[in-house]
Scaffold this motif. Sequence first.
Motif, PDB file in Angstrom:
ATOM      1  N   GLY A  55      12.740-125.387  -4.796  1.00  0.00           N
ATOM      2  CA  GLY A  55      11.740-125.078  -3.911  1.00  0.00           C
ATOM      3  C   GLY A  55      12.389-124.152  -2.860  1.00  0.00           C
ATOM      4  N   GLY A  56      13.729-123.781  -3.255  1.00  0.00           N
ATOM      5  CA  GLY A  56      14.307-123.039  -2.039  1.00  0.00           C
ATOM      6  C   GLY A  56      15.266-123.986  -1.124  1.00  0.00           C
ATOM      7  N   GLU A  57      15.307-125.362  -1.602  1.00  0.00           N
ATOM      8  CA  GLU A  57      15.893-126.238  -0.650  1.00  0.00           C
ATOM      9  C   GLU A  57      16.980-127.322  -1.304  1.00  0.00           C
ATOM     10  N   GLN A  58      17.983-127.500  -0.539  1.00  0.00           N
ATOM     11  CA  GLN A  58      18.866-128.561  -1.201  1.00  0.00           C
ATOM     12  C   GLN A  58      17.847-129.867  -1.331  1.00  0.00           C
ATOM     13  N   VAL A  59      18.558-130.573  -2.686  1.00  0.00           N
ATOM     14  CA  VAL A  59      17.728-131.882  -2.954  1.00  0.00           C
ATOM     15  C   VAL A  59      18.244-132.545  -1.890  1.00  0.00           C
ATOM     16  N   SER A  60      19.367-132.740  -1.312  1.00  0.00           N
ATOM     17  CA  SER A  60      19.840-133.640  -0.214  1.00  0.00           C
ATOM     18  C   SER A  60      18.685-133.687   0.980  1.00  0.00           C
ATOM     19  N   SER A  61      18.289-132.483   1.211  1.00  0.00           N
ATOM     20  CA  SER A  61      17.131-132.294   2.419  1.00  0.00           C
ATOM     21  C   SER A  61      15.954-132.537   1.919  1.00  0.00           C
ATOM     22  N   ARG A  62      15.485-132.643   0.751  1.00  0.00           N
ATOM     23  CA  ARG A  62      14.401-133.075   0.284  1.00  0.00           C
ATOM     24  C   ARG A  62      14.238-134.620   0.135  1.00  0.00           C
TER      25      ARG A  62
ATOM     26  N   VAL D  25      18.847-116.973  -3.109  1.00  0.00           N
ATOM     27  CA  VAL D  25      18.510-116.969  -4.629  1.00  0.00           C
ATOM     28  C   VAL D  25      17.189-117.057  -5.062  1.00  0.00           C
ATOM     29  N   THR D  26      16.715-118.011  -4.340  1.00  0.00           N
ATOM     30  CA  THR D  26      15.344-118.385  -4.749  1.00  0.00           C
ATOM     31  C   THR D  26      14.335-117.449  -4.240  1.00  0.00           C
ATOM     32  N   ASN D  27      14.604-116.817  -2.919  1.00  0.00           N
ATOM     33  CA  ASN D  27      13.681-115.888  -2.595  1.00  0.00           C
ATOM     34  C   ASN D  27      14.003-114.385  -3.295  1.00  0.00           C
ATOM     35  N   LEU D  28      15.369-114.182  -3.956  1.00  0.00           N
ATOM     36  CA  LEU D  28      15.516-112.903  -4.416  1.00  0.00           C
ATOM     37  C   LEU D  28      14.684-113.075  -5.879  1.00  0.00           C
ATOM     38  N   LEU D  29      14.581-114.329  -6.419  1.00  0.00           N
ATOM     39  CA  LEU D  29      13.826-114.249  -7.846  1.00  0.00           C
ATOM     40  C   LEU D  29      12.234-113.966  -7.493  1.00  0.00           C
ATOM     41  N   LYS D  30      11.735-114.435  -6.322  1.00  0.00           N
ATOM     42  CA  LYS D  30      10.266-114.449  -5.921  1.00  0.00           C
ATOM     43  C   LYS D  30      10.157-112.842  -5.675  1.00  0.00           C
ATOM     44  N   ASP D  31      10.947-112.265  -4.861  1.00  0.00           N
ATOM     45  CA  ASP D  31      10.889-110.987  -4.550  1.00  0.00           C
ATOM     46  C   ASP D  31      10.923-109.755  -5.582  1.00  0.00           C
ATOM     47  N   VAL D  32      11.941-109.796  -6.425  1.00  0.00           N
ATOM     48  CA  VAL D  32      12.150-109.114  -7.599  1.00  0.00           C
ATOM     49  C   VAL D  32      11.052-109.219  -8.731  1.00  0.00           C
ATOM     50  N   LEU D  33      10.769-110.855  -9.080  1.00  0.00           N
ATOM     51  CA  LEU D  33      10.271-110.920 -10.327  1.00  0.00           C
ATOM     52  C   LEU D  33       8.887-111.794 -10.185  1.00  0.00           C
ATOM     53  N   GLY D  34       8.509-112.016  -8.784  1.00  0.00           N
ATOM     54  CA  GLY D  34       7.464-112.689  -8.725  1.00  0.00           C
ATOM     55  C   GLY D  34       7.547-114.249  -9.035  1.00  0.00           C
ATOM     56  N   LYS D  35       8.747-114.938  -9.222  1.00  0.00           N
ATOM     57  CA  LYS D  35       8.827-116.256  -9.553  1.00  0.00           C
ATOM     58  C   LYS D  35       8.658-117.240  -8.534  1.00  0.00           C
ATOM     59  N   ASN D  36       7.918-118.431  -8.898  1.00  0.00           N
ATOM     60  CA  ASN D  36       7.341-119.313  -7.885  1.00  0.00           C
ATOM     61  C   ASN D  36       8.714-120.299  -7.539  1.00  0.00           C
ATOM     62  N   PRO D  37       8.723-120.100  -6.155  1.00  0.00           N
ATOM     63  CA  PRO D  37       9.906-120.794  -5.607  1.00  0.00           C
ATOM     64  C   PRO D  37       9.879-122.429  -5.962  1.00  0.00           C
TER      65      PRO D  37
END
Lengths: 67, 67, 67, 67, 67, 67
Positions: A55-62, D25-37
Amino acid sequence: MPYVNIKITEEGVTSEQKAKLIEGVTNLLKDVLGKNPATTMVVIDEVPTDNWGVGGEQVSSRRKRGL
Amino acid sequence: MPYVNIKITEEGVTSEQKAKLIEGVTNLLKDVLGKNPATTMVVIDEVPTDNWGVGGEQVSSRRKRGL
Amino acid sequence: MPYVNIKITEEGVTSEQKAKLIEGVTNLLKDVLGKNPATTMVVIDEVPTDNWGVGGEQVSSRRKRGL
Amino acid sequence: MPYVNIKITEEGVTSEQKAKLIEGVTNLLKDVLGKNPATTMVVIDEVPTDNWGVGGEQVSSRRKRGL
Amino acid sequence: MPYVNIKITEEGVTSEQKAKLIEGVTNLLKDVLGKNPATTMVVIDEVPTDNWGVGGEQVSSRRKRGL
Amino acid sequence: MPYVNIKITEEGVTSEQKAKLIEGVTNLLKDVLGKNPATTMVVIDEVPTDNWGVGGEQVSSRRKRGL
């Protein structure tokens, strides 16, 4: 001859649990594909929660947020 | 440009042995495929014997049995 | 028990060359670390040049520029 | 559902820098491929400089030479 | 959140067998470690027998010898 | 010297999208960690939906159910 790599977060997994994972995966490959247990390899990687993101977040933070 | 990952059990491999593995694999890729050593990467992962399984059993357990 | 993964670009590597890589890596692990060839595994992944990047650029694009 | 593995040398990367890599990296995959973060996973491996080779030489050795 | 990678030789594995591997590994991680199946990922790589080596020899060559 | 492996499902990703992923990840590593783009490698693996599982189920099966 299969090779299986299991990546999990480093959060107190015991040696006994690792043994169960290794035995379970090896049996699964024998049952489903007839693979010989003698040449099935399993490698478990324990990853620090700071180094694993979802989800774009470190597991430690979650974890701090109770997730 | 090759990338090579070597996984071995964590059992006292010395820095000198790692250097030999890195040099040897890099030369092999140059000799067989003409790959440029300058851009060949080698990563060695040392895996605890509790985390490596073969024959459905942890290597740590096999070592205790003298295997 | 070592596991070695070699990633190279998919550019006409022959079966004979693959055989040499497998034999060479297996011998290297025997010579440097005393590993038993019978349980050494080598997996070669051939990656399309469109899917491999270096310098922020696809290898397929670099090849067109003569690199 | 993407899975991303980032391997870097173990040289003092901070938790905050890891958080930025994971988010980026998570945002990049959302922006380029529409992947769900929510289902994008990122795993960062920090590799000791003794265990990473380039140009047929350990990074630890290169560092000593100022590279 | 576990990630599991299963590497097997490319020798006619059916879609149904892959489904069983995915279901079996996911259940194993739930049973042994309490991992949530919804976020467990499994990736199966089928490797050509020319690209997989054991005992210093290609599996394709071993198959010809009846192994 | 970083090495990044991106695994995504094989569902019509274009060469242009791959180029953007490679460029984006390389820039991210430069911006966050100061890594030299010239020696940053990115490998994209496209995995058939039959071979990728989440929630204990093949992605190919999930797609049929509209997920």
